[in-house]
Design a protein around this motif. Structure first.
Motif, PDB file in Angstrom:
ATOM      1  N   THR A 114       0.833  -1.200   0.000  1.00 31.16           N
ATOM      2  CA  THR A 114       0.000   0.000   0.000  1.00 31.16           C
ATOM      3  C   THR A 114       0.866   1.247   0.000  1.00 31.16           C
ATOM      4  N   VAL A 115       1.958   1.216   0.755  1.00 29.59           N
ATOM      5  CA  VAL A 115       2.880   2.352   0.787  1.00 29.59           C
ATOM      6  C   VAL A 115       3.482   2.584  -0.593  1.00 29.59           C
ATOM      7  N   LEU A 116       3.907   1.516  -1.254  1.00 28.77           N
ATOM      8  CA  LEU A 116       4.539   1.641  -2.565  1.00 28.77           C
ATOM      9  C   LEU A 116       3.547   2.081  -3.637  1.00 28.77           C
ATOM     10  N   ILE A 144      -6.438  -0.931  17.112  1.00 34.35           N
ATOM     11  CA  ILE A 144      -5.708  -0.954  15.854  1.00 34.35           C
ATOM     12  C   ILE A 144      -6.667  -0.921  14.678  1.00 34.35           C
ATOM     13  N   MET A 145      -6.387  -0.040  13.732  1.00 29.69           N
ATOM     14  CA  MET A 145      -7.151   0.032  12.485  1.00 29.69           C
ATOM     15  C   MET A 145      -6.238  -0.410  11.345  1.00 29.69           C
ATOM     16  N   VAL A 146      -6.681  -1.373  10.561  1.00 28.66           N
ATOM     17  CA  VAL A 146      -5.904  -1.869   9.426  1.00 28.66           C
ATOM     18  C   VAL A 146      -6.573  -1.398   8.145  1.00 28.66           C
ATOM     19  N   GLU A 147      -5.792  -0.765   7.263  1.00 26.34           N
ATOM     20  CA  GLU A 147      -6.350  -0.217   6.031  1.00 26.34           C
ATOM     21  C   GLU A 147      -5.918  -0.971   4.767  1.00 26.34           C
ATOM     22  N   GLY A 148      -5.240  -2.095   4.912  1.00 27.28           N
ATOM     23  CA  GLY A 148      -4.882  -2.868   3.715  1.00 27.28           C
ATOM     24  C   GLY A 148      -3.384  -3.022   3.549  1.00 27.28           C
ATOM     25  N   GLY A 149      -3.002  -3.653   2.465  1.00 30.07           N
ATOM     26  CA  GLY A 149      -3.856  -4.166   1.404  1.00 30.07           C
ATOM     27  C   GLY A 149      -4.268  -5.610   1.626  1.00 30.07           C
ATOM     28  N   GLY A 150      -4.681  -6.236   0.502  1.00 27.40           N
ATOM     29  CA  GLY A 150      -5.259  -7.557   0.564  1.00 27.40           C
ATOM     30  C   GLY A 150      -4.345  -8.634   1.108  1.00 27.40           C
ATOM     31  N   GLU A 151      -3.046  -8.563   0.819  1.00 22.42           N
ATOM     32  CA  GLU A 151      -2.107  -9.565   1.339  1.00 22.42           C
ATOM     33  C   GLU A 151      -2.034  -9.490   2.860  1.00 22.42           C
ATOM     34  N   LEU A 152      -1.929  -8.267   3.393  1.00 24.54           N
ATOM     35  CA  LEU A 152      -1.851  -8.098   4.841  1.00 24.54           C
ATOM     36  C   LEU A 152      -3.158  -8.527   5.496  1.00 24.54           C
ATOM     37  N   ILE A 153      -4.284  -8.145   4.912  1.00 24.09           N
ATOM     38  CA  ILE A 153      -5.571  -8.494   5.512  1.00 24.09           C
ATOM     39  C   ILE A 153      -5.728 -10.012   5.595  1.00 24.09           C
ATOM     40  N   PHE A 154      -5.389 -10.724   4.516  1.00 26.40           N
ATOM     41  CA  PHE A 154      -5.465 -12.187   4.565  1.00 26.40           C
ATOM     42  C   PHE A 154      -4.569 -12.740   5.673  1.00 26.40           C
ATOM     43  N   SER A 155      -3.341 -12.227   5.757  1.00 25.62           N
ATOM     44  CA  SER A 155      -2.392 -12.734   6.749  1.00 25.62           C
ATOM     45  C   SER A 155      -2.887 -12.495   8.174  1.00 25.62           C
ATOM     46  N   LEU A 156      -3.548 -11.370   8.394  1.00 27.68           N
ATOM     47  CA  LEU A 156      -4.094 -11.082   9.722  1.00 27.68           C
ATOM     48  C   LEU A 156      -5.240 -12.025  10.062  1.00 27.68           C
ATOM     49  N   PHE A 157      -6.099 -12.314   9.087  1.00 26.51           N
ATOM     50  CA  PHE A 157      -7.152 -13.308   9.319  1.00 26.51           C
ATOM     51  C   PHE A 157      -6.536 -14.670   9.584  1.00 26.51           C
ATOM     52  N   GLU A 158      -5.512 -15.017   8.811  1.00 20.09           N
ATOM     53  CA  GLU A 158      -4.845 -16.307   8.976  1.00 20.09           C
ATOM     54  C   GLU A 158      -4.252 -16.440  10.369  1.00 20.09           C
ATOM     55  N   ALA A 159      -3.738 -15.340  10.913  1.00 20.22           N
ATOM     56  CA  ALA A 159      -3.131 -15.353  12.243  1.00 20.22           C
ATOM     57  C   ALA A 159      -4.164 -15.246  13.361  1.00 20.22           C
ATOM     58  N   GLY A 190     -11.030  -8.088 -13.381  1.00 21.40           N
ATOM     59  CA  GLY A 190      -9.603  -8.393 -13.559  1.00 21.40           C
ATOM     60  C   GLY A 190      -9.136  -9.474 -12.619  1.00 21.40           C
ATOM     61  N   ARG A 191      -8.648 -10.590 -13.191  1.00 19.39           N
ATOM     62  CA  ARG A 191      -8.189 -11.690 -12.340  1.00 19.39           C
ATOM     63  C   ARG A 191      -6.965 -11.304 -11.523  1.00 19.39           C
ATOM     64  N   ASP A 192      -6.240 -10.277 -11.958  1.00 19.39           N
ATOM     65  CA  ASP A 192      -5.038  -9.861 -11.243  1.00 19.39           C
ATOM     66  C   ASP A 192      -5.265  -8.626 -10.366  1.00 19.39           C
ATOM     67  N   ALA A 193      -6.489  -8.158 -10.316  1.00 20.71           N
ATOM     68  CA  ALA A 193      -6.784  -7.006  -9.460  1.00 20.71           C
ATOM     69  C   ALA A 193      -6.846  -7.452  -8.001  1.00 20.71           C
ATOM     70  N   PRO A 194      -6.292  -6.662  -7.078  1.00 19.93           N
ATOM     71  CA  PRO A 194      -6.284  -7.062  -5.668  1.00 19.93           C
ATOM     72  C   PRO A 194      -7.682  -7.103  -5.077  1.00 19.93           C
ATOM     73  N   THR A 195      -7.916  -8.088  -4.225  1.00 18.48           N
ATOM     74  CA  THR A 195      -9.194  -8.232  -3.551  1.00 18.48           C
ATOM     75  C   THR A 195      -9.034  -7.917  -2.070  1.00 18.48           C
ATOM     76  N   LEU A 196     -10.135  -7.974  -1.346  1.00 14.66           N
ATOM     77  CA  LEU A 196     -10.117  -7.653   0.081  1.00 14.66           C
ATOM     78  C   LEU A 196      -9.151  -8.535   0.855  1.00 14.66           C
ATOM     79  N   ALA A 197      -9.082  -9.814   0.494  1.00 10.07           N
ATOM     80  CA  ALA A 197      -8.162 -10.743   1.167  1.00 10.07           C
ATOM     81  C   ALA A 197      -7.488 -11.587   0.103  1.00 10.07           C
ATOM     82  N   ASP A 198      -6.225 -11.285  -0.177  1.00 12.25           N
ATOM     83  CA  ASP A 198      -5.469 -12.024  -1.185  1.00 12.25           C
ATOM     84  C   ASP A 198      -4.673 -13.146  -0.515  1.00 12.25           C
ATOM     85  N   GLY A 199      -3.374 -13.174  -0.704  1.00  8.82           N
ATOM     86  CA  GLY A 199      -2.588 -14.239  -0.098  1.00  8.82           C
ATOM     87  C   GLY A 199      -2.923 -15.584  -0.712  1.00  8.82           C
TER      88      GLY A 199
END
Length: 220
Positions: A50-52, A149-164, A181-190
């Motif tokens: 998200t930063v990048l 804590i408020m988490v604003e993304g992105g999808g990779e981090l959100i998935f990892s937080l749910f996983e943890a 788009g199959r390559d567009a980021p979703t709410l929970a990627d990973g």
């Protein structure tokens, strides 16, 4: 610690296009809601992707909300946290300015010279070998006094937080756009879940702007 994931997604569940460019999904009413959620948090968390992609500032915009924080005896701005396993956060990123305290969570794989550069601009939290160990990193943040804590993304981090198992609430604004788009980021990627799917309980549903806000709690 109480972790709230907040996101704006298109009607088909995308956070942005396949180009990973920032897209205006919500409107003014949702911007105000997000600003208040930030103001009521001890820290705002994003992944390095998200930063990048967006170079966000992650600060509260409404001065009256900042004043409310000061009246409560809190810092004017919530802390900002970047989860960045390999130390890819640019040293000139907006999130590293002096508007608020910033924490960067790294793994042991982050280069030493990168650590030294980031240490001049942020508090470093090192947890994990190749990837940030989120359980350890968030425990360190909690020890530093960051409990809401408020988490604003992105999808990779959100998935990892749910996983943890770290997510307590999910608040999603669903906007009136189809991005596709199959390559567009979703709410929970990973990697995605194939079993033991996180279960949510819908607490609130309201129309907001031209979309809908869904507020869920996570059943642990």
């Amino acid at each position: 610690m109480h972790v709230v994931v907040n996101a704006a997604a298109s009607a088909d569940g995308k956070l942005s296009s396949r180009r990973r460019e920032q897209i205006a999904i919500s409107g003014e009413a949702d911007f105000e809601r997000v600003d208040r959620l930030r103001a009521n948090s001890d820290a705002v968390v994003v992944g390095v992707g998200t930063v990048l992609a967006d170079d966000p500032h992650l600060t509260v915009k409404d001065e009256s909300l900042c004043n409310e924080r000061l009246e409560r005896g809190e810092p004017k701005q919530p802390a900002r946290v970047v989860v960045d396993s390999k130390g890819r956060t640019p040293t000139d990123a907006a999130v590293l300015d002096d508007a608020a305290a910033t924490y960067v969570c790294l793994s042991e794989a982050a280069p030493v010279d990168t650590r030294l550069e980031l240490a001049d601009r942020a508090e470093l939290v090192t947890a994990g070998d190749e990837r940030v160990d989120l359980l350890r990193a968030f425990a360190a943040l909690e020890s530093a006094g960051l409990k809401q804590i408020m988490v604003e993304g992105g999808g990779e981090l959100i998935f990892s937080l749910f996983e943890a198992g770290l997510v307590d609430e999910l608040r999603t604004f669903v906007g009136p756009k189809v991005i596709g788009g199959r390559d567009a980021p979703t709410l929970a990627d990973g990697e995605g879940f194939v079993e033991a799917f996180p279960q949510l309980r819908l607490e609130r549903l309201e129309r907001l702007d031209e979309g809908a806000l869904l507020c869920w709690t996570v059943e642990h």
